[in-house]
Design a protein around this motif. Structure first.
Motif, PDB file in Angstrom:
ATOM      1  N   THR A 158     -14.809  58.618  12.657  1.00 58.40           N
ATOM      2  CA  THR A 158     -13.994  59.843  12.545  1.00 58.40           C
ATOM      3  C   THR A 158     -13.682  60.634  13.747  1.00 58.40           C
ATOM      4  OG1 THR A 158     -15.357  61.346  11.397  1.00 58.40           O
ATOM      5  CG2 THR A 158     -13.979  59.681  10.053  1.00 58.40           C
ATOM      6  N   ILE A 191     -10.074  57.094  13.212  1.00 60.48           N
ATOM      7  CA  ILE A 191      -9.261  58.062  12.379  1.00 60.48           C
ATOM      8  C   ILE A 191      -7.763  58.285  13.053  1.00 60.48           C
ATOM      9  CG2 ILE A 191     -10.124  60.040  13.136  1.00 60.48           C
ATOM     10  CD1 ILE A 191     -10.070  61.211  10.469  1.00 60.48           C
ATOM     11  N   GLY A 192      -7.790  58.049  14.411  1.00 63.44           N
ATOM     12  CA  GLY A 192      -6.651  58.507  15.246  1.00 63.44           C
ATOM     13  C   GLY A 192      -6.649  57.894  16.521  1.00 63.44           C
ATOM     14  N   THR A 217      -9.955  58.688  19.042  1.00 67.58           N
ATOM     15  CA  THR A 217     -11.199  58.061  18.667  1.00 67.58           C
ATOM     16  C   THR A 217     -10.755  56.633  19.218  1.00 67.58           C
ATOM     17  OG1 THR A 217     -11.358  59.640  16.725  1.00 67.58           O
ATOM     18  CG2 THR A 217     -12.650  57.608  16.574  1.00 67.58           C
ATOM     19  N   VAL A 260      -6.107  51.699  12.575  1.00 67.43           N
ATOM     20  CA  VAL A 260      -5.780  53.150  12.940  1.00 67.43           C
ATOM     21  C   VAL A 260      -4.654  53.723  12.088  1.00 67.43           C
ATOM     22  CG1 VAL A 260      -4.968  54.827  14.572  1.00 67.43           C
ATOM     23  CG2 VAL A 260      -6.248  53.129  15.369  1.00 67.43           C
ATOM     24  N   GLU A 282      -1.177  58.242   9.275  1.00 67.38           N
ATOM     25  CA  GLU A 282      -1.739  59.850   9.231  1.00 67.38           C
ATOM     26  C   GLU A 282      -3.259  60.091   9.726  1.00 67.38           C
ATOM     27  OE1 GLU A 282      -2.481  62.815   5.728  1.00 67.38           O
ATOM     28  OE2 GLU A 282      -0.769  61.478   5.389  1.00 67.38           O
ATOM     29  N   TYR A 283      -3.416  60.671  10.548  1.00 70.83           N
ATOM     30  CA  TYR A 283      -4.813  60.923  11.106  1.00 70.83           C
ATOM     31  C   TYR A 283      -5.633  61.654  10.357  1.00 70.83           C
ATOM     32  CZ  TYR A 283      -1.731  59.023  14.978  1.00 70.83           C
ATOM     33  OH  TYR A 283      -0.735  58.291  15.514  1.00 70.83           O
ATOM     34  N   THR A 284      -5.811  61.546   9.384  1.00 66.42           N
ATOM     35  CA  THR A 284      -6.668  62.527   8.231  1.00 66.42           C
ATOM     36  C   THR A 284      -7.642  61.503   7.288  1.00 66.42           C
ATOM     37  OG1 THR A 284      -5.032  62.498   6.545  1.00 66.42           O
ATOM     38  CG2 THR A 284      -4.927  64.007   8.330  1.00 66.42           C
ATOM     39  N   ASP A 320       1.799  64.814  15.330  1.00 64.53           N
ATOM     40  CA  ASP A 320       0.647  64.130  15.994  1.00 64.53           C
ATOM     41  C   ASP A 320      -0.548  64.926  16.034  1.00 64.53           C
ATOM     42  OD1 ASP A 320       2.120  61.810  16.304  1.00 64.53           O
ATOM     43  OD2 ASP A 320       2.686  62.304  18.517  1.00 64.53           O
ATOM     44  N   GLU A 338      -3.068  65.647  17.486  1.00 60.23           N
ATOM     45  CA  GLU A 338      -3.813  65.591  18.961  1.00 60.23           C
ATOM     46  C   GLU A 338      -3.792  66.935  19.569  1.00 60.23           C
ATOM     47  OE1 GLU A 338      -2.625  61.718  20.813  1.00 60.23           O
ATOM     48  OE2 GLU A 338      -4.817  61.581  20.522  1.00 60.23           O
TER      49      GLU A 338
END
Length: 248
Positions: free
Chosen positions: A60, A83-84, A87, A101, A104-106, A232, A234
């Motif tokens: 993560t 997770i995104g 990573t 991947v 949604e990066y959660t 995003d 990031e």
């Protein structure tokens, strides 16, 4: 949202971990025309652990990848989930293949990406000591047998809180929160300096950015209004959106 003049660079607080990430964040903000206030709210303390072997392994964070790789761990034939993009990029840089991947990066995004493939499967989640229960509970509800390995702990460095005092004095134009823990540590540092309520009030007059919905929710729970949540999750997207909002 604060007013800034054309001859003054917006003063933006950044809370990245106390390593190369705070340096990179400062450089990025300067390139975007900001006057960064580096106030690292996270320090990484490795536990020395490595992910357990499992058919599916979830990482993560970039930090988790780097610590696992430094300890000699390799995913082998496991389905590796990141997770995104950050990573995933870190994993590929150490020679690992990334299979999943989420969109949604959660934690919730990870559950959505994996729930159709983890029934009766062993899943290893390797992360910090502040990981959300949303991920573990969601995977278990989808039928997985889940184990968790804490790769590192996240502490608040000593001497933090300059940004809180600036916010309390009305001298901060923006703040960029990159995790729920950065919000909590910011408020802890403000409380130590006796300016918690004033700092929250000061943020009402500033542009406040949160890297994703969970961070924004934590801020809201503590009385901090969030103006910016980038599409995003990031830091570059967050920083750009925050700087753009200070000049509108």
């Amino acid at each position: 949202m604060s007013d800034t003049t054309v001859d003054r660079r917006p003063r933006v607080a950044v809370f990245r971990p106390a390593d190369e990430r705070i340096d990179d964040a400062v450089a990025l903000l300067e390139s975007l025309g900001a006057d960064p206030v580096a106030d690292p709210m996270l320090a990484v303390e490795s536990t020395g652990a490595v992910p357990r072997d499992a058919p599916l392994v979830v990482l993560t964070s970039k930090t988790g990848v780097e610590l696992a790789a430094a300890a000699g761990w390799n995913p082998g034939d496991a389905t590796l989930t990141a997770i995104g993009p950050a990573t995933a990029r870190a994993a590929r840089e150490v020679g690992w293949s990334v299979d999943v991947v989420p969109d949604e990066y959660t934690s919730a995004g990870l559950v959505t990406a994996l729930e159709s493939r983890v029934a009766d499967e062993r899943v290893e989640v390797a992360r910090s000591d502040h990981g959300s229960d949303v991920l573990l509970d969601g995977l278990r509800e989808a039928g997985a047998t889940v184990t968790e390995t804490v790769l590192y702990r996240l502490a608040r460095p000593s001497g933090t809180g300059e940004s809180a005092e600036l916010a309390a004095a009305g001298d901060l134009d923006a703040a960029a929160f990159t995790s729920s823990l950065t919000v909590e540590h910011f408020l802890d540092a403000a409380a130590e300096r006796g300016v918690r309520d004033a700092a929250i009030a000061g943020l009402d007059a500033a542009v406040v950015g949160a890297i994703g919905p969970p961070t924004a929710e934590t801020a809201a729970d503590h009385g901090i209004d969030v103006d910016i949540v980038p599409d995003d999750a990031e830091f570059e997207a967050l920083a750009t959106a925050v700087i753009n909002a200070t000049t509108e």
